[in-house]
Design a protein around this motif. Structure first.
Motif, PDB file in Angstrom:
ATOM      1  N   ASN A 191     -63.201  64.934   6.703  1.00  0.00           N
ATOM      2  CA  ASN A 191     -63.435  64.114   7.895  1.00  0.00           C
ATOM      3  C   ASN A 191     -62.458  62.941   7.934  1.00  0.00           C
ATOM      4  O   ASN A 191     -61.941  62.570   8.997  1.00  0.00           O
ATOM      5  CB  ASN A 191     -64.870  63.591   7.905  1.00  0.00           C
ATOM      6  CG  ASN A 191     -65.886  64.693   8.125  1.00  0.00           C
ATOM      7  OD1 ASN A 191     -65.554  65.774   8.617  1.00  0.00           O
ATOM      8  ND2 ASN A 191     -67.126  64.436   7.750  1.00  0.00           N
ATOM      9  N   TRP A 192     -62.230  62.357   6.773  1.00  0.00           N
ATOM     10  CA  TRP A 192     -61.269  61.253   6.639  1.00  0.00           C
ATOM     11  C   TRP A 192     -59.896  61.709   7.135  1.00  0.00           C
ATOM     12  O   TRP A 192     -59.237  61.017   7.925  1.00  0.00           O
ATOM     13  CB  TRP A 192     -61.235  60.849   5.173  1.00  0.00           C
ATOM     14  CG  TRP A 192     -60.405  59.668   4.804  1.00  0.00           C
ATOM     15  CD1 TRP A 192     -59.471  59.033   5.562  1.00  0.00           C
ATOM     16  CD2 TRP A 192     -60.437  58.978   3.542  1.00  0.00           C
ATOM     17  NE1 TRP A 192     -58.908  57.993   4.857  1.00  0.00           N
ATOM     18  CE2 TRP A 192     -59.482  57.942   3.629  1.00  0.00           C
ATOM     19  CE3 TRP A 192     -61.157  59.143   2.373  1.00  0.00           C
ATOM     20  CZ2 TRP A 192     -59.237  57.066   2.562  1.00  0.00           C
ATOM     21  CZ3 TRP A 192     -60.917  58.274   1.310  1.00  0.00           C
ATOM     22  CH2 TRP A 192     -59.973  57.249   1.411  1.00  0.00           C
ATOM     23  N   ALA A 193     -59.455  62.874   6.677  1.00  0.00           N
ATOM     24  CA  ALA A 193     -58.146  63.399   7.081  1.00  0.00           C
ATOM     25  C   ALA A 193     -58.090  63.632   8.587  1.00  0.00           C
ATOM     26  O   ALA A 193     -57.079  63.322   9.243  1.00  0.00           O
ATOM     27  CB  ALA A 193     -57.863  64.692   6.331  1.00  0.00           C
ATOM     28  N   CYS A 194     -59.153  64.158   9.149  1.00  0.00           N
ATOM     29  CA  CYS A 194     -59.204  64.456  10.590  1.00  0.00           C
ATOM     30  C   CYS A 194     -59.036  63.195  11.419  1.00  0.00           C
ATOM     31  O   CYS A 194     -58.150  63.098  12.285  1.00  0.00           O
ATOM     32  CB  CYS A 194     -60.526  65.151  10.915  1.00  0.00           C
ATOM     33  SG  CYS A 194     -60.934  65.216  12.675  1.00  0.00           S
ATOM     34  N   ILE A 195     -59.881  62.202  11.164  1.00  0.00           N
ATOM     35  CA  ILE A 195     -59.877  60.997  12.007  1.00  0.00           C
ATOM     36  C   ILE A 195     -58.622  60.175  11.753  1.00  0.00           C
ATOM     37  O   ILE A 195     -58.015  59.629  12.688  1.00  0.00           O
ATOM     38  CB  ILE A 195     -61.154  60.174  11.741  1.00  0.00           C
ATOM     39  CG1 ILE A 195     -62.389  61.021  12.081  1.00  0.00           C
ATOM     40  CG2 ILE A 195     -61.150  58.904  12.584  1.00  0.00           C
ATOM     41  CD1 ILE A 195     -63.699  60.397  11.658  1.00  0.00           C
ATOM     42  N   ALA A 196     -58.195  60.071  10.492  1.00  0.00           N
ATOM     43  CA  ALA A 196     -56.987  59.300  10.177  1.00  0.00           C
ATOM     44  C   ALA A 196     -55.768  59.905  10.866  1.00  0.00           C
ATOM     45  O   ALA A 196     -54.869  59.180  11.311  1.00  0.00           O
ATOM     46  CB  ALA A 196     -56.772  59.241   8.666  1.00  0.00           C
ATOM     47  N   SER A 197     -55.704  61.231  10.985  1.00  0.00           N
ATOM     48  CA  SER A 197     -54.578  61.883  11.663  1.00  0.00           C
ATOM     49  C   SER A 197     -54.482  61.423  13.110  1.00  0.00           C
ATOM     50  O   SER A 197     -53.398  61.099  13.619  1.00  0.00           O
ATOM     51  CB  SER A 197     -54.736  63.406  11.618  1.00  0.00           C
ATOM     52  OG  SER A 197     -54.778  63.873  10.291  1.00  0.00           O
ATOM     53  N   ILE A 198     -55.611  61.390  13.780  1.00  0.00           N
ATOM     54  CA  ILE A 198     -55.628  61.008  15.199  1.00  0.00           C
ATOM     55  C   ILE A 198     -55.311  59.525  15.363  1.00  0.00           C
ATOM     56  O   ILE A 198     -54.520  59.129  16.230  1.00  0.00           O
ATOM     57  CB  ILE A 198     -57.002  61.369  15.809  1.00  0.00           C
ATOM     58  CG1 ILE A 198     -57.178  62.891  15.801  1.00  0.00           C
ATOM     59  CG2 ILE A 198     -57.137  60.809  17.215  1.00  0.00           C
ATOM     60  CD1 ILE A 198     -58.578  63.351  16.156  1.00  0.00           C
ATOM     61  N   VAL A 199     -55.900  58.702  14.514  1.00  0.00           N
ATOM     62  CA  VAL A 199     -55.685  57.255  14.616  1.00  0.00           C
ATOM     63  C   VAL A 199     -54.220  56.906  14.353  1.00  0.00           C
ATOM     64  O   VAL A 199     -53.611  56.117  15.095  1.00  0.00           O
ATOM     65  CB  VAL A 199     -56.612  56.507  13.636  1.00  0.00           C
ATOM     66  CG1 VAL A 199     -56.190  55.049  13.489  1.00  0.00           C
ATOM     67  CG2 VAL A 199     -58.058  56.581  14.114  1.00  0.00           C
ATOM     68  N   GLU A 200     -53.632  57.472  13.306  1.00  0.00           N
ATOM     69  CA  GLU A 200     -52.247  57.134  12.969  1.00  0.00           C
ATOM     70  C   GLU A 200     -51.264  57.686  13.993  1.00  0.00           C
ATOM     71  O   GLU A 200     -50.229  57.069  14.258  1.00  0.00           O
ATOM     72  CB  GLU A 200     -51.905  57.640  11.570  1.00  0.00           C
ATOM     73  CG  GLU A 200     -52.648  56.936  10.456  1.00  0.00           C
ATOM     74  CD  GLU A 200     -52.477  55.427  10.502  1.00  0.00           C
ATOM     75  OE1 GLU A 200     -51.338  54.967  10.716  1.00  0.00           O
ATOM     76  OE2 GLU A 200     -53.470  54.705  10.336  1.00  0.00           O
ATOM     77  N   THR A 201     -51.566  58.816  14.603  1.00  0.00           N
ATOM     78  CA  THR A 201     -50.710  59.317  15.678  1.00  0.00           C
ATOM     79  C   THR A 201     -50.797  58.410  16.893  1.00  0.00           C
ATOM     80  O   THR A 201     -49.793  58.192  17.590  1.00  0.00           O
ATOM     81  CB  THR A 201     -51.098  60.765  16.036  1.00  0.00           C
ATOM     82  OG1 THR A 201     -50.953  61.597  14.877  1.00  0.00           O
ATOM     83  CG2 THR A 201     -50.212  61.314  17.143  1.00  0.00           C
ATOM     84  N   CYS A 202     -51.962  57.848  17.156  1.00  0.00           N
ATOM     85  CA  CYS A 202     -52.098  56.851  18.232  1.00  0.00           C
ATOM     86  C   CYS A 202     -51.157  55.671  17.973  1.00  0.00           C
ATOM     87  O   CYS A 202     -50.483  55.177  18.889  1.00  0.00           O
ATOM     88  CB  CYS A 202     -53.536  56.355  18.323  1.00  0.00           C
ATOM     89  SG  CYS A 202     -54.666  57.465  19.172  1.00  0.00           S
ATOM     90  N   LYS A 203     -51.097  55.212  16.727  1.00  0.00           N
ATOM     91  CA  LYS A 203     -50.244  54.072  16.388  1.00  0.00           C
ATOM     92  C   LYS A 203     -48.774  54.382  16.649  1.00  0.00           C
ATOM     93  O   LYS A 203     -48.015  53.503  17.053  1.00  0.00           O
ATOM     94  CB  LYS A 203     -50.458  53.672  14.928  1.00  0.00           C
ATOM     95  CG  LYS A 203     -51.826  53.077  14.635  1.00  0.00           C
ATOM     96  CD  LYS A 203     -51.916  52.688  13.164  1.00  0.00           C
ATOM     97  CE  LYS A 203     -53.283  52.145  12.801  1.00  0.00           C
ATOM     98  NZ  LYS A 203     -53.368  51.763  11.373  1.00  0.00           N
ATOM     99  N   PHE A 204     -48.361  55.626  16.408  1.00  0.00           N
ATOM    100  CA  PHE A 204     -46.977  56.022  16.683  1.00  0.00           C
ATOM    101  C   PHE A 204     -46.596  55.727  18.134  1.00  0.00           C
ATOM    102  O   PHE A 204     -45.454  55.390  18.433  1.00  0.00           O
ATOM    103  CB  PHE A 204     -46.794  57.519  16.427  1.00  0.00           C
ATOM    104  CG  PHE A 204     -46.345  57.847  15.034  1.00  0.00           C
ATOM    105  CD1 PHE A 204     -45.245  57.240  14.464  1.00  0.00           C
ATOM    106  CD2 PHE A 204     -47.021  58.797  14.288  1.00  0.00           C
ATOM    107  CE1 PHE A 204     -44.830  57.557  13.182  1.00  0.00           C
ATOM    108  CE2 PHE A 204     -46.617  59.123  12.999  1.00  0.00           C
ATOM    109  CZ  PHE A 204     -45.512  58.498  12.449  1.00  0.00           C
TER     110      PHE A 204
END
Length: 542
Positions: free
Chosen positions: A485-498
């Motif tokens: 779950n950590w990997a899933c949400i962190a992927s979306i959040v960090e792509t938002c930051k890009f």
């Protein structure tokens, strides 16, 4: 003639103002002068001590800033360095504040500098106008009413603390007086957590606090309690799990899109996971795949996706990049070589990282005089200097410049490394590092023949840092599923930051759409870059 300073002038003025009260006998007058001089000397000593302390703090601050931004930025851990900088900057500010209270002239000078250098506040923020008018607007001379001839304006940044509210939804029922069985009522809106308290915005708030700003759930519980909301940590964890399940299709599609790229960067980091059976943690790993083609004008939007695996072996790397075809930028870890060897028809090409090689020589140079390591660093720095001049140009232009300028340097470096290897002891650390370079030479020099390839894997290493910050705060994941779950949400959040996307607004909108059965065939429209483009187009149309 000696110039009288401010403290001496104050003392003299106090003596003159009280001249009518001065004693008449010489001994008492002499004692008064001695006391006045002592007072002056104490004030001067206090001032000199404050100035000296400020100078020391500023000197230390400059040293830390050089350590952060200068050539030796690898000396200190970046996060620890920032903590040190914050402490020094706070000490400097505290001393300035104390000095401002004692010296109004200096305070005014510093205030003017702040006004000139503070920059403009964003225009999209709400503006609250406050007018401060004199209590009496009649002329102080003739008492006639005065009129406004101008005004001075200033702006300050204010904050309204996070405000929690209750959304009360009313669904009236309508009935026909003639037909008793005809009752009409709007359907209840879909919810992420049926029968639960939170709106999608509230769940997004918890996700962003945990995965973007690295606040563990127990701390969020304490913050909510300060607002009078007694919501247990287990409840917040339940919300996060529900959201992760809803976001899974979007996360899987994000990974698929990244793996369609012609070039990706890959790295991995430790993910400690609780192992209740043994009463301790076990060592899992987060594998990160990232793409960012902005340095050569590529059209694929930058993105990153993390995958949890219970180990670091080649079997996990093979699963991670199953069916991938293209260039993989990575370090020299053997698992990546296994991937390339297992790929059919040389479908995967490895490009190794110069930053990892540089780090080896840097560690040796830090230990004392090391002419070979120092020269290796200088030669590698020359390659980076060329890269700086072509960053942002097309892949073709980068290829041409590299062939013209970088290739001769690389060929000379290889010859030089082979010469140095023959000179040093085979058991020396420097020999191991030179052999590492020569054994990985094909992958290290691959950038010369392809303008899309970077010199290093910094894009994915930067993407790993948020995971490390969360790991420092949370220490470990409680379960394999929790790490996923950590990997899933962190992927979306960090792509938002890009893409400069506010993850709070994004997750609120996307979760609302997903719970309302957004079509799986249109998931690409919910990717952060597509979402940002749609929002921008809507604002322009309005």
């Amino acid at each position: 003639m000696r110039v009288t300073n401010a403290h001496e002038s104050d003392c003299v003025l106090r003596v003159i103002e009280s001249a009518d009260q001065l004693p008449t006998d010489i001994e008492t007058l002499h004692a008064l002068i001695v006391a006045t001089r002592a007072e002056r000397d104490a004030a001067l000593a206090e001032r000199d001590q404050a100035v000296s302390q400020m100078d020391r703090l500023r000197h230390l601050l400059r040293q830390l800033q050089r350590a952060q931004f200068g050539r030796r930025s690898e000396k200190l851990d970046p996060e620890q360095l920032l903590l040190a900088l914050e402490d020094i900057e706070q000490a400097v500010a505290a001393n300035e504040a104390d000095d401002d209270r004692k010296d109004p002239a200096a305070a005014r000078s510093r205030a003017n500098k702040r006004r000139a250098n503070r920059g403009a506040l964003p225009g999209h923020l709400p503006h609250v106008d406050v007018t401060i008018a004199p209590e009496d607007t009649n002329c102080p001379c003739c008492r006639a009413p005065m009129h406004v001839i101008g005004e001075e304006t200033s702006q300050r940044l204010d904050v309204v603390p996070a405000q929690f509210r209750v959304i009360v939804t009313h669904r009236p029922k309508y009935a026909c007086r003639a037909c008793e069985e005809a009752v009409v009522q709007s359907p209840a809106p879909e919810r992420l957590i049926k029968g639960g308290l939170p709106t999608e915005a509230m769940v997004a708030y918890v996700l962003v606090a945990k995965y973007a700003w690295h606040l563990p759930l127990y701390r969020q519980t304490q913050m909510l309690l300060a607002q009078g909301l007694d919501i247990k940590r287990a409840v917040l964890a339940f919300w996060v799990g529900y959201a992760a399940a809803e976001l899974q299709p979007l996360y899987r599609r994000l990974r698929e899109l990244i793996l369609t790229s012609g070039k990706i960067a890959v790295d991995e980091t430790v993910a400690p996971v609780l192992d209740p059976g043994r009463g301790r943690t076990k060592k899992g790993f987060f594998w990160a795949i990232a793409r960012d083609d902005r340095s050569w004008g590529g059209s694929d939007p930058p993105a990153v996706a993390y995958t949890y695996a219970p180990g670091r072996g080649a079997v996990h790397a093979l699963k991670l990049l199953d069916h991938y075809r293209g260039i993989v930028q990575c370090d020299g870890y053997a698992a990546y070589k296994t991937i390339a060897n297992a790929a059919r028809d040389e479908a995967i090409t490895l490009a190794f990282c110069w930053a990892h090689l540089r780090r080896r020589f840097f560690d040796i140079a830090q230990g004392g005089p090391a002419p070979i390591a120092s020269e290796a660093l200088e030669r590698i720095a020359a390659l980076y200097a060329i890269e700086k001049t072509i960053r942002g140009t097309s892949a073709g232009k980068r290829h041409a410049v590299r062939q013209d300028k970088s290739k001769p340097l690389v060929l000379a470096l290889k010859t030089w490394l082979e010469q140095q290897l023959a000179r040093v002891s085979a058991k020396a650390t420097i020999a191991d590092d030179i052999r590492y370079a020569l054994n990985h030479w094909d992958g290290l020099t691959r950038f010369l023949d392809d303008g899309r390839i970077e010199l290093d894997t910094n894009i994915v290493e930067r993407s790993i840092r948020p995971l490390v910050l969360n790991r420092k705060n949370a220490l470990f994941a409680g379960h394999d599923q929790g790490a996923e779950n950590w990997a899933c949400i962190a992927s979306i959040v960090e792509t938002c930051k890009f893409h400069g996307v506010d993850p709070q607004a994004y997750l609120t909108d996307v979760l609302t759409k997903l719970v309302n059965l957004w079509p799986a065939s249109r998931l690409d429209e919910l990717m952060p870059w597509a979402w940002a483009a749609e929002r921008s187009a809507s604002r322009q149309a309005a």
